[in-house]
Design an enzyme around this catalytic site. Structure first.
Site: not given
Ligand code: ZN
Length: 415
Positions: A188, A272, A325, A328, A343, A345, A352
């Site tokens: 990244d 990317e 994320c 998850c 997140c 989760c 990054d």
């Molecule tokens: Zn997550």
């Protein structure tokens, strides 16, 4: 394998050569502008613009009659300038060059910072000097950098920056591509931090950049207070050009170290498909993005990957590497100011690093595709990416390189 490589080094011209360099740069600019005017008026009349080849024929006629002064410089200068103009038009019609948006070609002005031209034909490299058409033997500041044996010289691009002249010699070399047994990583590229790898390695921006930027701003302000055309203004303008050159050198050096290290030690690098033109809309981000030199980083990775037996994968343009994320697979809103993403989760991770892990997982989930294709990797757009990444794989990737390493000099990077 045959690879094309460019060696850039500084020239040490004598007085007569210096005058010739400026004269050649003038011819290059004149030919480019002359060709551009021709193409423009053709477009205005609604006819197909003349190609570089037909413009060269016309220029040769002019040379024999009214424009005899063109004989004073190497004939490859107008040729390469008109070829470059053709490329500029091609990029314009295609709408972009690499990942950058391209506008209508512009006239080259004498006041712009850089002057330059390209030479082809008989170019010879010696240990301490370069033999160039029309310019003769020009001394080099650094001995022995450009290869003198086993390389076929294709062209020499000469440019001026803040009163110094540089040459970039493009050569074709036969190289043995080494076997690369490195791991795969997601990379990244950021604004605050130059690079973050999925194994936890973080590469910072070179520190002196900030210092130079402050100097740049204060010099610009001082220049604005001076009377235009005065001696003081000229002095400050040269100073400004020198700082710009120093920043550019520093940045180039840093990027080279990083890309060499990466392609040498990693067998697969997922990046990317950066769209700087999209990000440029944010004014504050713009400066930093040009600083990080995204496009340049990608260009270097792509050609060095060939030398070191590494592969570069470019994720699809709108792959949500930052928003997803890495644990998850849920998509979250991640504003620009947020450095740590969380997140529902329970995942909390550096922004990054999360992105790098997502990129790495893309490669992992496509491992089969990779094996099936062997050497020839299918273009990324043809790959299927599962909506939900395998959380197990990602955890493992993070725990593998559990502690994150921060390096300021890419040389210190752990392969
Ligand atoms: Zn997550």
């Amino acid at each position: 394998m045959k690879v094309t490589r460019a060696y850039r080094t500084e020239l040490d011209p004598n007085r007569a050569q210096l005058a010739k360099l400026w004269q050649h740069a003038g011819v290059a600019r004149w030919s480019y502008n002359w060709g551009l005017a021709k193409k423009k008026s053709a477009l205005d009349e609604g006819v197909t613009p003349p190609s570089s080849y037909s413009l060269q024929l016309e220029l040769n006629r002019l040379k024999r009659t009214t424009h005899g002064w063109l004989y004073e410089s190497s004939k490859s200068v107008p040729q390469t300038s008109l070829d470059d103009l053709d490329v500029a038009f091609k990029n314009f019609f295609r709408g972009r060059r690499g990942s950058q948006k391209v506008g209508f070609p512009r006239f080259k002005s004498r006041k712009r910072l850089q002057a330059g031209f390209r030479l082809t034909g008989v170019i010879r490299v010696f240990d301490r000097h370069l033999q160039l058409p029309r310019l003769g033997k020009v001394r080099l500041k650094e001995a022995g950098y450009v290869p003198t044996e086993g390389a076929h010289i294709m062209s020499a691009t000469i440019s001026e920056r803040a009163g110094r002249w540089y040459v970039s010699v493009t050569v074709e070399e036969e190289v043995a591509v080494p076997e690369n047994n490195g791991t795969a990583v997601g990379l990244d590229v950021g604004v605050n931090r130059l690079a973050t790898l999925s194994d936890g390695t973080m590469v910072l921006n070179p520190r002196p950049l900030e210092r130079y930027r402050r100097k740049l701003t204060s010099t610009q302000r001082a220049l604005a207070r001076k009377r235009p055309g005065s001696r003081n203004a000229a002095r400050l303008r040269l100073r400004l050009a020198q700082i710009h050159a120093r920043v550019a050198n520093l940045r180039r050096d840093h990027l080279h170290k990083l890309t060499t290290q990466l392609t040498r030690t990693k067998s697969l690098i997922v990046i990317e498909d950066l769209a700087p033109s999209l990000m440029m809309r944010n004014r504050h981000l713009a400066r930093a993005i040009t600083d990080a030199g995204f496009a340049e980083l990608r260009r270097q990775l792509e050609y060095k990957a060939i030398w070191y037996g590494s592969r570069i994968l470019v994720a699809p343009r709108f792959f949500p590497s930052t928003r997803m994320c890495s644990k998850c697979g849920a998509l979250n809103d991640v504003p620009l100011s947020v450095r740590v993403v969380t997140c529902a989760c329970g995942m909390t991770l550096d922004r990054d690093l999360n992105a790098a892990l997502n990129l790495r997982a893309v490669a992992a989930s496509c491992a089969d595709a990779l094996n099936a294709c062997g050497e020839n990797v299918r273009p990324f757009s043809e790959w299927r990416i599962s909506e939900k990444q395998e959380p197990g794989l990602l955890r493992a990737a993070l725990e593998d390189g559990a502690s994150s390493t921060v390096v300021t000099d890419p040389k210190d990077f752990i392969g």
